[in-house]
Design a protein around this motif. Sequence first.
Motif, PDB file in Angstrom:
ATOM      1  N   PRO B 184     -13.353 -22.583  13.784  1.00 36.02           N
ATOM      2  CA  PRO B 184     -12.853 -23.122  12.524  1.00 36.02           C
ATOM      3  C   PRO B 184     -11.331 -22.994  12.426  1.00 36.02           C
ATOM      4  O   PRO B 184     -10.771 -21.948  12.739  1.00 36.02           O
ATOM      5  CB  PRO B 184     -13.522 -22.251  11.456  1.00 36.02           C
ATOM      6  N   SER B 186      -9.586 -22.705   9.887  1.00 38.73           N
ATOM      7  CA  SER B 186      -9.145 -21.736   8.879  1.00 38.73           C
ATOM      8  C   SER B 186      -8.964 -20.339   9.484  1.00 38.73           C
ATOM      9  O   SER B 186      -8.146 -19.563   9.002  1.00 38.73           O
ATOM     10  CB  SER B 186     -10.138 -21.691   7.726  1.00 38.73           C
ATOM     11  N   LEU B 187      -9.715 -20.029  10.570  1.00 42.35           N
ATOM     12  CA  LEU B 187      -9.544 -18.717  11.213  1.00 42.35           C
ATOM     13  C   LEU B 187      -8.149 -18.594  11.797  1.00 42.35           C
ATOM     14  O   LEU B 187      -7.488 -17.564  11.664  1.00 42.35           O
ATOM     15  CB  LEU B 187     -10.561 -18.551  12.342  1.00 42.35           C
ATOM     16  N   GLU B 189      -5.586 -20.328  10.877  1.00 43.69           N
ATOM     17  CA  GLU B 189      -4.634 -20.308   9.766  1.00 43.69           C
ATOM     18  C   GLU B 189      -4.566 -18.920   9.135  1.00 43.69           C
ATOM     19  O   GLU B 189      -3.486 -18.422   8.802  1.00 43.69           O
ATOM     20  CB  GLU B 189      -5.038 -21.348   8.720  1.00 43.69           C
ATOM     21  N   ALA B 190      -5.742 -18.307   8.976  1.00 46.86           N
ATOM     22  CA  ALA B 190      -5.774 -16.958   8.391  1.00 46.86           C
ATOM     23  C   ALA B 190      -4.968 -16.000   9.266  1.00 46.86           C
ATOM     24  O   ALA B 190      -4.213 -15.163   8.765  1.00 46.86           O
ATOM     25  CB  ALA B 190      -7.210 -16.480   8.256  1.00 46.86           C
ATOM     26  N   ALA B 191      -5.116 -16.151  10.581  1.00 47.81           N
ATOM     27  CA  ALA B 191      -4.385 -15.279  11.493  1.00 47.81           C
ATOM     28  C   ALA B 191      -2.884 -15.533  11.398  1.00 47.81           C
ATOM     29  O   ALA B 191      -2.081 -14.600  11.463  1.00 47.81           O
ATOM     30  CB  ALA B 191      -4.873 -15.494  12.921  1.00 47.81           C
ATOM     31  N   ALA B 192      -2.520 -16.804  11.207  1.00 49.99           N
ATOM     32  CA  ALA B 192      -1.098 -17.141  11.065  1.00 49.99           C
ATOM     33  C   ALA B 192      -0.535 -16.479   9.808  1.00 49.99           C
ATOM     34  O   ALA B 192       0.564 -15.919   9.833  1.00 49.99           O
ATOM     35  CB  ALA B 192      -0.921 -18.653  10.991  1.00 49.99           C
ATOM     36  N   ILE B 193      -1.296 -16.535   8.722  1.00 47.02           N
ATOM     37  CA  ILE B 193      -0.847 -15.897   7.483  1.00 47.02           C
ATOM     38  C   ILE B 193      -0.804 -14.382   7.674  1.00 47.02           C
ATOM     39  O   ILE B 193       0.060 -13.703   7.134  1.00 47.02           O
ATOM     40  CB  ILE B 193      -1.787 -16.278   6.321  1.00 47.02           C
ATOM     41  N   ARG B 201      -2.246 -15.005  18.408  1.00 47.03           N
ATOM     42  CA  ARG B 201      -3.420 -15.685  17.863  1.00 47.03           C
ATOM     43  C   ARG B 201      -4.359 -16.072  18.988  1.00 47.03           C
ATOM     44  O   ARG B 201      -5.566 -15.937  18.881  1.00 47.03           O
ATOM     45  CB  ARG B 201      -3.017 -16.947  17.107  1.00 47.03           C
ATOM     46  N   THR B 204      -5.989 -12.741  20.436  1.00 48.04           N
ATOM     47  CA  THR B 204      -6.815 -11.915  19.555  1.00 48.04           C
ATOM     48  C   THR B 204      -7.885 -12.718  18.805  1.00 48.04           C
ATOM     49  O   THR B 204      -8.878 -12.153  18.378  1.00 48.04           O
ATOM     50  CB  THR B 204      -5.959 -11.186  18.497  1.00 48.04           C
ATOM     51  N   ILE B 205      -7.697 -14.013  18.644  1.00 50.33           N
ATOM     52  CA  ILE B 205      -8.682 -14.800  17.891  1.00 50.33           C
ATOM     53  C   ILE B 205      -9.360 -15.844  18.780  1.00 50.33           C
ATOM     54  O   ILE B 205     -10.574 -15.832  18.962  1.00 50.33           O
ATOM     55  CB  ILE B 205      -8.027 -15.528  16.683  1.00 50.33           C
ATOM     56  N   PRO B 208     -11.187 -14.479  22.331  1.00 53.10           N
ATOM     57  CA  PRO B 208     -12.476 -13.792  22.116  1.00 53.10           C
ATOM     58  C   PRO B 208     -13.562 -14.733  21.594  1.00 53.10           C
ATOM     59  O   PRO B 208     -14.730 -14.599  21.967  1.00 53.10           O
ATOM     60  CB  PRO B 208     -12.156 -12.726  21.064  1.00 53.10           C
ATOM     61  N   LEU B 209     -13.186 -15.694  20.763  1.00 52.04           N
ATOM     62  CA  LEU B 209     -14.193 -16.599  20.216  1.00 52.04           C
ATOM     63  C   LEU B 209     -14.660 -17.610  21.255  1.00 52.04           C
ATOM     64  O   LEU B 209     -15.704 -18.217  21.128  1.00 52.04           O
ATOM     65  CB  LEU B 209     -13.657 -17.322  18.983  1.00 52.04           C
ATOM     66  N   TYR B 293     -21.781 -17.310  15.491  1.00 57.81           N
ATOM     67  CA  TYR B 293     -20.894 -16.713  14.502  1.00 57.81           C
ATOM     68  C   TYR B 293     -21.141 -17.387  13.171  1.00 57.81           C
ATOM     69  O   TYR B 293     -21.501 -18.531  13.104  1.00 57.81           O
ATOM     70  CB  TYR B 293     -19.432 -16.919  14.905  1.00 57.81           C
ATOM     71  N   GLY B 294     -20.890 -16.683  12.119  1.00 56.43           N
ATOM     72  CA  GLY B 294     -21.032 -17.340  10.814  1.00 56.43           C
ATOM     73  C   GLY B 294     -20.759 -16.369   9.705  1.00 56.43           C
ATOM     74  O   GLY B 294     -20.557 -15.208   9.929  1.00 56.43           O
TER      75      GLY B 294
END
Lengths: 356, 294
Positions: B184, B186-187, B189-193, B201, B204-205, B208-209, B293-294
């Motif tokens: 997604p 948004s994940l 984006e959340a990491a960027a924020i 990013r 770490t995001i 792994p995904l 994932y969810g």
Amino acid sequence: MATVDLKNIRKIYPGGFEAVKKVNLAIRDGALCVLVGPSGCGKSTLLRMIAGLESITEGEIAIDGRMVNELGPAERDIAMVFQNYALYPHMSVYDNMAYGLRNRRMPKPEIDKRVREVAATLELDHLLTRRPRELSGGQRQRVAMGRAIVRNPKLFLFDEPLSNLDAKLRGQMRVEIKNLQRSLGVTSVYVTHDQLEAMTLADVLVVMNAGNVEQIGAPLDIYEKPATLFVASFIGAPPMNLLPLRHGEGRAALADGTEIGGSGLSLSGEATTLGIRPENLFLVTNNDEIGGNAIFEIVIRAIEPVGAESFIYGDVGKTRLVVRVAGKTAMEPGAKIHVGAKVADLHVFDDAGIRI
Amino acid sequence: MTPRAIFPNKFLPYLLLAPQLAITAIFFYWPASQALYQSMLREDPFGLSTQFVGLANFRHVLNDPNYLHSFQVTIVFSVATALLAMVPALFLAVMADKVVRGRGIYRTLLIWPYAIAPAIAGMLWLFLFNPSIGSIAVMLRSLGVYWDPLLNGPQAVILVVAAAAWKQISYNFLFFVAGLQAIPKSLVEAAAIDGAGETKRFWTIIFPLLAPTTFFLLVINTVYAFFDTFGIIHAVTGGGPGKATETLVYKVYNDGFVNLLLGESAAQSVILMVIVVALTAVQFRYVERRVHYG
């Protein structure tokens, strides 16, 4: 804690679609500002521009007096709660909350202290080792909140954070968010399409439609004095009754010729729509109540008892009208009744949909 | 669980399955059983008589230094091919994911090499790197590299690894692109924020995904390097120089069809069968159970 100032903000997507048109908005320190509007009205785009996730075509965004147009999301010192929570699925609750702090190179003991403090406030202490997929919707929501709070940012951004929850939980979390925001005192921008959420949460309510800001104000002011036809129809449930008016001077009448009874109602020639909230209508039982009221004769079509109140759906001339009455009602569909509203409670709009 | 269809007629299901069963029986079970049988026989040099020798062929093969060498070659070859096929594919996928305009064109172009037959791909690389006529070989030599894969073992290995990996990059690219799309936005984006830079990013995001995709591709690429690279090796080096690029599959062919050691070749193919069964089991065990994932 900070102020947020938007000056002439526009967003035009590469395809030419103008999502946000010249928005001006000033949010004072510590306020909870809610952007509300139907889907596609540009409210999320505006929020994402404040977050730095979306480029700004025109205008200036300042957080705490500093222009942030060219800053990345990380440098704006904001935290955001996403609609789908956007929790990192491969990290524990603890790591989800600590991620932002680690990226900012905070010392470990400090991170630990903060995460545990926030987790305790949100009653997440016993869930710290769990993965997001092992949590319920409400718990995920709380973790998303925790991840935002733990960073102690200048500004909270909420993008429809409650829309994935069921109705009961939504009500509960709404109160919780409001209390948290009050106690932390962090300036917040909250996007929702749910007008009930907007009314109950907002210090400042911004009603948007098709990329424009229709009205900015305190929720009750907006409710009592909607500036435009759109705001009138969007805020309030069930929505305001909007009756098209007959053009020209003379005795007030609806577009289909039905005359409006009562006295004290005088309409200017520009008036084209009459708005009446369902709760401002009352049943007229005798002629004493005519003075200072507008009176309509309606034919009842249906009755919806909801328990504490009932909604009477009826036709005045050819226009559908909803009347809210307290408690139950013994009336039957098919009956003719008279309903009235105080002239002071009427909303009148001109051709362009602007309040007169 | 999908509900099971219940057939009132007992023979109908078998009738419907018959074509598939026939194909499996004729092209898999029969040759496999022949290989098993053959692996326990020894034939005289003129093919006039055969003799049952039990597990002697296996004993001989497993004690043969050539076979163990071939095992080593295969492992080096497979690991190198899998890595070389996956790392650039991931890089390309991440880059293609960022492209906003002409995304489809990039993807289509990057998928093309997969459509090339192994032998053709081998010939392509052979011509490019042929020490006497290859255009890239000429360039290498003008750069001072003494390029001669026909005599230099390690260089021959590099050449077949490159050819084999090149063909597989497209396939991996496709899966990595799909894997990236499943993450997604948004994940990220959340990491960027949350203050993570682009590299952070990714590690770490995103990485792994992508783990389920990466693991799936690792198994697929290993199987590919083990079993589907015969055409490339045959076209490029023919297993040489010496036995530098003789993988297990290539050795089965060499011993069986060139050296006519039918019993030993069959024993080797039985060993390969065991390996492929094990790899398939790993794939089913871990890959079919996709991480949700969810």
